[in-house]
Design a protein around this motif. Sequence first.
Motif, PDB file in Angstrom:
ATOM      1  N   VAL A 152     -14.158 -10.783  28.235  1.00 60.55           N
ATOM      2  CA  VAL A 152     -13.016 -11.565  27.740  1.00 60.55           C
ATOM      3  C   VAL A 152     -11.740 -10.757  27.932  1.00 60.55           C
ATOM      4  O   VAL A 152     -11.574  -9.684  27.351  1.00 60.55           O
ATOM      5  CB  VAL A 152     -13.187 -11.942  26.254  1.00 60.55           C
ATOM      6  N   GLU A 153     -10.851 -11.266  28.747  1.00 61.01           N
ATOM      7  CA  GLU A 153      -9.566 -10.624  29.019  1.00 61.01           C
ATOM      8  C   GLU A 153      -8.468 -11.423  28.328  1.00 61.01           C
ATOM      9  O   GLU A 153      -8.538 -12.652  28.272  1.00 61.01           O
ATOM     10  CB  GLU A 153      -9.327 -10.582  30.534  1.00 61.01           C
ATOM     11  N   VAL A 154      -7.467 -10.752  27.802  1.00 60.38           N
ATOM     12  CA  VAL A 154      -6.391 -11.423  27.074  1.00 60.38           C
ATOM     13  C   VAL A 154      -5.053 -11.129  27.747  1.00 60.38           C
ATOM     14  O   VAL A 154      -4.725  -9.970  28.037  1.00 60.38           O
ATOM     15  CB  VAL A 154      -6.343 -10.967  25.601  1.00 60.38           C
ATOM     16  N   VAL A 155      -4.296 -12.183  27.993  1.00 61.97           N
ATOM     17  CA  VAL A 155      -2.916 -12.068  28.464  1.00 61.97           C
ATOM     18  C   VAL A 155      -2.012 -12.594  27.365  1.00 61.97           C
ATOM     19  O   VAL A 155      -2.181 -13.729  26.907  1.00 61.97           O
ATOM     20  CB  VAL A 155      -2.691 -12.871  29.761  1.00 61.97           C
ATOM     21  N   GLU A 156      -1.086 -11.776  26.918  1.00 60.37           N
ATOM     22  CA  GLU A 156      -0.154 -12.212  25.877  1.00 60.37           C
ATOM     23  C   GLU A 156       0.996 -12.980  26.502  1.00 60.37           C
ATOM     24  O   GLU A 156       1.611 -12.535  27.473  1.00 60.37           O
ATOM     25  CB  GLU A 156       0.385 -11.015  25.104  1.00 60.37           C
ATOM     26  N   GLY A 157       1.284 -14.145  25.945  1.00 55.87           N
ATOM     27  CA  GLY A 157       2.398 -14.917  26.466  1.00 55.87           C
ATOM     28  C   GLY A 157       2.355 -16.360  26.008  1.00 55.87           C
ATOM     29  O   GLY A 157       1.336 -16.844  25.519  1.00 55.87           O
ATOM     30  N   ALA A 158       3.474 -17.036  26.174  1.00 52.06           N
ATOM     31  CA  ALA A 158       3.611 -18.441  25.807  1.00 52.06           C
ATOM     32  C   ALA A 158       3.760 -19.283  27.075  1.00 52.06           C
ATOM     33  O   ALA A 158       4.032 -18.766  28.158  1.00 52.06           O
ATOM     34  CB  ALA A 158       4.816 -18.640  24.896  1.00 52.06           C
ATOM     35  N   TYR A 159       3.608 -20.601  26.936  1.00 52.72           N
ATOM     36  CA  TYR A 159       3.725 -21.488  28.085  1.00 52.72           C
ATOM     37  C   TYR A 159       5.110 -21.411  28.722  1.00 52.72           C
ATOM     38  O   TYR A 159       5.257 -21.595  29.933  1.00 52.72           O
ATOM     39  CB  TYR A 159       3.441 -22.922  27.676  1.00 52.72           C
ATOM     40  N   GLY A 160       6.115 -21.141  27.919  1.00 57.63           N
ATOM     41  CA  GLY A 160       7.471 -21.060  28.443  1.00 57.63           C
ATOM     42  C   GLY A 160       7.790 -19.755  29.138  1.00 57.63           C
ATOM     43  O   GLY A 160       8.878 -19.606  29.702  1.00 57.63           O
ATOM     44  N   ASP A 161       6.873 -18.804  29.124  1.00 56.79           N
ATOM     45  CA  ASP A 161       7.042 -17.508  29.777  1.00 56.79           C
ATOM     46  C   ASP A 161       6.347 -17.574  31.133  1.00 56.79           C
ATOM     47  O   ASP A 161       5.161 -17.280  31.252  1.00 56.79           O
ATOM     48  CB  ASP A 161       6.432 -16.415  28.889  1.00 56.79           C
ATOM     49  N   ARG A 162       7.064 -17.962  32.181  1.00 57.27           N
ATOM     50  CA  ARG A 162       6.431 -18.195  33.479  1.00 57.27           C
ATOM     51  C   ARG A 162       5.766 -16.939  34.051  1.00 57.27           C
ATOM     52  O   ARG A 162       4.653 -17.035  34.594  1.00 57.27           O
ATOM     53  CB  ARG A 162       7.441 -18.765  34.468  1.00 57.27           C
ATOM     54  N   PRO A 163       6.366 -15.750  33.947  1.00 56.83           N
ATOM     55  CA  PRO A 163       5.656 -14.571  34.453  1.00 56.83           C
ATOM     56  C   PRO A 163       4.311 -14.345  33.758  1.00 56.83           C
ATOM     57  O   PRO A 163       3.315 -14.021  34.412  1.00 56.83           O
ATOM     58  CB  PRO A 163       6.634 -13.426  34.183  1.00 56.83           C
ATOM     59  N   ALA A 164       4.271 -14.527  32.446  1.00 56.38           N
ATOM     60  CA  ALA A 164       3.002 -14.371  31.722  1.00 56.38           C
ATOM     61  C   ALA A 164       2.020 -15.456  32.128  1.00 56.38           C
ATOM     62  O   ALA A 164       0.814 -15.194  32.300  1.00 56.38           O
ATOM     63  CB  ALA A 164       3.244 -14.408  30.214  1.00 56.38           C
ATOM     64  N   LEU A 165       2.507 -16.677  32.311  1.00 58.10           N
ATOM     65  CA  LEU A 165       1.649 -17.781  32.733  1.00 58.10           C
ATOM     66  C   LEU A 165       1.074 -17.499  34.118  1.00 58.10           C
ATOM     67  O   LEU A 165      -0.125 -17.727  34.368  1.00 58.10           O
ATOM     68  CB  LEU A 165       2.455 -19.074  32.719  1.00 58.10           C
ATOM     69  N   ASP A 166       1.894 -16.970  35.007  1.00 54.59           N
ATOM     70  CA  ASP A 166       1.409 -16.644  36.350  1.00 54.59           C
ATOM     71  C   ASP A 166       0.361 -15.539  36.299  1.00 54.59           C
ATOM     72  O   ASP A 166      -0.636 -15.589  37.038  1.00 54.59           O
ATOM     73  CB  ASP A 166       2.571 -16.220  37.247  1.00 54.59           C
TER      74      ASP A 166
END
Length: 282
Positions: free
Chosen positions: A42-56
Amino acid sequence: MILVTGATGAVGREPPGLLAAAGPVRILARRPERLTVRGDGVEVVEGAYGDRPALDRALEGVSSMFLVTNSPTDPDDERVAGAAAAAGVRHLVKLSMMAVEEPGADDFITRWQRRNEETIRASGVPWTFVRPRTFMSNTLSWAPGIRSAGVVRALYGDAPVACVDPRDVAAVAVAVLTGAGHEGRTYAVSGPEAITAREQTAQLSRVLGRPLRFEELGLDAARTALLAKYPRPAAEAFLESAERQRAGAKAAVVPTVEELTGCQARPYRTWAADHADAFAAE
């Protein structure tokens, strides 16, 4: 790689653990500290939908994803669908709601979910919509009154609903994410029975081993209680939904859980027994 969003919610918290046994799972979480699933695979990426770099970053190398959105004002489905298309995601499984397929449902929240489905369809990403009925976990809102006074207060105590255990909705989503041939399909998901708030109160009483009293709220009192927690458009949507339930529009039972998972849908009494601690007396 499968991406799961909404992993701190009633449904989204379940798929990561179920999926990790079969392969790598990634979670996009705005608040990772609230996650209940961790560990190998299980890998976790911190970020919100409005944060395009995190979404990418979250979508990199992802073959399929489970999408849960809950803001009726932010264009989150549009954001995710666009990023998923750019990332080459091959299957997007979206948590929607059963009301979107019912012509008589035209409240604010249902219209929002219909628009979300249209956005996903227009994105070009192969999709599946999982459309559950009311969650059994919604009755957790009764817990303060049960704990303090042994009372359930709700609108329309004799209105039936084929409510569903969120764990069963999650199991359907996992079956769709890991199976073949689900693209372009919609799945309505209900529990195994239509049950009223009075009947739920009686079942909780048996589970807890103490008497509980049901008090039916009037429409004005219900509206006041909802407006204390939600913006007016959402509160009015809940009231419109309750009227449809009183008219019997939410009583139909569908066999989707058993058909897709091989297991029978859990009845409310099972959900109540598994969550009894939440209602324990103070």
